[in-house]
Write a protein that holds these residues in place. Structure first.
Motif, short mmCIF file in Angstrom:
data_model
loop_
_atom_site.label_atom_id
_atom_site.label_comp_id
_atom_site.label_asym_id
_atom_site.label_seq_id
_atom_site.Cartn_x
_atom_site.Cartn_y
_atom_site.Cartn_z
N ALA A 13 -4.24 13.48 2.32
CA ALA A 13 -4.26 13.50 3.86
C ALA A 13 -5.04 12.35 4.27
O ALA A 13 -4.44 11.77 5.37
CB ALA A 13 -4.83 14.95 4.36
N THR A 14 -6.24 12.01 4.06
CA THR A 14 -6.85 10.69 4.40
C THR A 14 -6.11 9.53 4.38
O THR A 14 -6.24 8.87 5.40
CB THR A 14 -8.33 10.79 3.75
N VAL A 15 -5.40 9.31 3.35
CA VAL A 15 -4.54 8.08 3.11
C VAL A 15 -3.52 8.18 4.19
O VAL A 15 -3.11 7.20 4.61
CB VAL A 15 -4.22 8.09 1.55
N VAL A 16 -2.92 9.39 4.53
CA VAL A 16 -1.63 9.39 5.20
C VAL A 16 -2.22 9.04 6.66
O VAL A 16 -1.45 8.36 7.25
CB VAL A 16 -1.04 10.79 5.22
N ALA A 51 -7.98 2.76 -2.74
CA ALA A 51 -9.27 3.33 -3.68
C ALA A 51 -9.36 4.97 -3.59
O ALA A 51 -9.85 5.62 -4.45
CB ALA A 51 -10.42 2.86 -3.19
N LEU A 52 -8.80 5.52 -2.67
CA LEU A 52 -8.60 6.76 -2.65
C LEU A 52 -7.64 7.53 -3.30
O LEU A 52 -7.75 8.94 -3.20
CB LEU A 52 -8.69 7.53 -1.02
N VAL A 53 -6.64 7.05 -3.95
CA VAL A 53 -5.95 7.49 -4.56
C VAL A 53 -6.06 7.53 -6.25
O VAL A 53 -6.28 6.35 -6.52
CB VAL A 53 -4.48 6.99 -4.38
N ALA A 54 -5.93 8.47 -6.78
CA ALA A 54 -6.05 8.63 -8.28
C ALA A 54 -4.98 8.18 -9.01
O ALA A 54 -4.20 8.74 -8.72
CB ALA A 54 -6.61 9.89 -8.96
N HIS A 55 -4.91 7.04 -9.75
CA HIS A 55 -3.86 6.77 -10.61
C HIS A 55 -4.07 7.04 -11.93
O HIS A 55 -4.90 6.50 -12.75
CB HIS A 55 -3.92 4.94 -10.55
N LEU A 105 0.92 -1.19 0.06
CA LEU A 105 -0.01 0.11 -0.04
C LEU A 105 0.71 1.25 0.03
O LEU A 105 0.56 2.18 -0.69
CB LEU A 105 -0.78 0.18 1.21
N VAL A 106 1.99 1.25 0.87
CA VAL A 106 2.82 2.24 1.05
C VAL A 106 3.43 2.69 -0.51
O VAL A 106 3.60 3.78 -0.80
CB VAL A 106 3.95 2.34 2.05
N ASP A 107 3.79 1.52 -1.01
CA ASP A 107 4.54 1.79 -2.41
C ASP A 107 3.32 2.15 -3.49
O ASP A 107 3.76 3.05 -4.24
CB ASP A 107 5.11 0.42 -2.95
N ALA A 108 2.19 1.63 -3.23
CA ALA A 108 1.30 1.93 -4.20
C ALA A 108 0.85 3.59 -4.41
O ALA A 108 0.50 4.07 -5.37
CB ALA A 108 -0.05 1.24 -4.35
N VAL A 109 0.78 4.08 -3.12
CA VAL A 109 0.08 5.49 -2.85
C VAL A 109 1.18 6.54 -3.49
O VAL A 109 0.71 7.90 -3.45
CB VAL A 109 -0.56 5.67 -1.75
N GLY A 110 2.29 6.11 -3.49
CA GLY A 110 3.22 7.14 -3.92
C GLY A 110 3.69 8.17 -2.75
O GLY A 110 3.52 7.79 -1.46
N THR A 111 4.58 9.18 -2.95
CA THR A 111 4.99 9.97 -2.32
C THR A 111 4.28 11.22 -1.84
O THR A 111 4.54 11.78 -0.93
CB THR A 111 6.37 10.51 -2.78
N GLN A 112 3.04 11.46 -2.51
CA GLN A 112 2.40 12.62 -2.03
C GLN A 112 0.84 12.01 -1.93
O GLN A 112 -0.27 12.65 -2.88
CB GLN A 112 2.44 13.83 -3.05
N PRO A 113 0.43 11.19 -1.11
CA PRO A 113 -0.92 10.90 -1.06
C PRO A 113 -1.86 11.88 -0.32
O PRO A 113 -1.30 12.67 0.34
CB PRO A 113 -0.96 9.35 -0.30
#
Length: 385
Positions: free
Chosen positions: A278-281, A338-342, A268-276
């Protein structure tokens, strides 16, 4: 009423030095192609040779007496080795059960001849153990076991079935719990005895149980007139419930009880990238905080074991809370991802890894005792039943 204690335990400097040593060893194994840390299924074909190399480093039986090949090191040092192996997805299955609980059981209850024959071979990483406790129609209720051991000349004849026996099909030996006498009205725990079973003996057969993940690590083990020599009796006849209770403190308290789906968090940490967002953080932070709490509890139990205590209830709590956490982790990871736009579309690697962890999550409650049984142990220990 039992007073629960999870004393704060800090790992001493020697543990940090050992951690670096283990990490260097594992990095070399990964570089050599022994296993892939991102693939929990890798390493199955190399597990036996890997086990021997771990043994050569002195990391199997490391808390055991030197007279049996052990290192007489601390439970906290063993904790560090276990934690690093589990996080790295190292192929530990060939030696892990023997190291964690079978060896300590033999040290306490087996004959001297058995100790001198079996323990050094475990330390060298040469033999594999499984645990025969659960049975059809009784599950984790060990005191309802009905697989029978009947007295014969110079030994015992075993008939019956064990189930959910992890890695039995690859094991050399089992420490099994068998019915040698009927329980009594006053004590339903009476009548159980532990035996060391040679898994290659005539009459022992293993039937692998398929899982959703495609794994077949669980087994139904059938005993058909299996003869056990007298000197393979482990401990007191009809009194093995005391041994089994003690043994489960080793089985239920380690980091393996909350790290089996840890890969879902790492992915998950790898998938959301370096600037996810705030809700994901915040969601990842919550997961890490919960993981840290579980780790502190588990380290505390390791400290109790090192002090010679038998933290049965505390170990059951670690297993119960850890199971709930690791079962829920893949679902929570999916929701956060799911909260991260890819922009480039779905993350295929993450989706594949998550699918695996979602499939194995349901089975973790079976390993080391179901949630219902654990909560009964906790309630009894607290004087609530």
């Amino acid at each position: 009423m039992l007073e629960l204690r999870f004393d704060p335990v800090r790992l001493p400097p020697r543990c940090n030095e050992l951690r670096h040593e283990v990490r260097e060893f594992l990095a070399a194994e990964v570089a050599a192609g022994t296993f892939d840390p991102r693939d929990p299924e890798s390493g199955s074909s190399t597990a036996k040779e890997f086990s021997k190399r771990v043994g050569a480093r002195g990391w199997i039986g490391m808390t055991w007496p030197k007279q049996y090949g052990g290192q007489e090191r601390s439970f906290l040092e063993r904790y560090v080795v276990t934690e690093e192996m589990r996080v790295a997805n190292a192929p530990t299955r060939h030696f892990f059960v023997a190291d964690r609980q079978s060896g300590p059981t033999l040290i306490r209850y087996a004959s001297e001849a058995i100790k001198r024959k079996i323990l050094p071979a475990i330390v060298r990483g040469e033999i594999c153990f499984c645990i025969g406790m659960s049975e059809p129609n009784s599950g984790s209720d060990l005191f309802a076991a009905s697989t029978k051991a009947t007295r014969v000349d110079h030994g015992w004849r075993i008939n019956g079935t064990k189930i959910w026996t992890s890695n039995a099909h690859n094991s050399d030996y089992m420490i099994g719990l068998f019915r040698t006498s009927a329980s009594t009205r006053e004590n339903r725990r009476h009548g159980l005895t532990s035996f060391l079973v040679n898994m290659k003996a005539p009459g022992v057969s293993c039937n692998p149980i398929g899982q959703m993940s495609g794994q077949k690590e669980f087994n139904e083990v059938v005993f058909d007139d299996v003869i056990i020599p007298d000197d393979h009796t482990i401990g007191e006849i009809d009194g093995a419930w005391k041994q089994a209770t003690s043994e489960l403190a080793y089985e239920r308290s380690g980091p393996e009880r909350f790290l089996e789906t840890y890969g879902a968090l790492s992915e998950l940490v790898d998938a959301v990238g370096t600037q996810p967002p705030a809700t994901v953080v915040a969601g990842i932070g919550r997961l890490v905080a919960e993981l840290h709490t579980l780790r502190r509890m588990s380290v505390s139990v390791a400290g109790m074991l090192e002090a010679g205590r038998e933290p049965v209830v505390e170990a059951a709590i670690v297993k119960d809370v850890g199971t709930v956490w690791e079962q829920g982790l893949p679902h929570r990871a999916r929701d956060l991802a799911a909260l991260v736009a890819h922009e480039t579309g779905p993350n295929v690697t993450f989706d594949e890894k998550l699918a695996f962890y979602l499939k194995i999550a349901p089975k973790v409650t079976i390993q080391g005792g179901t949630t219902e049984i654990l909560r009964g142990i906790i309630a009894r220990g607290l004087g609530l039943r």
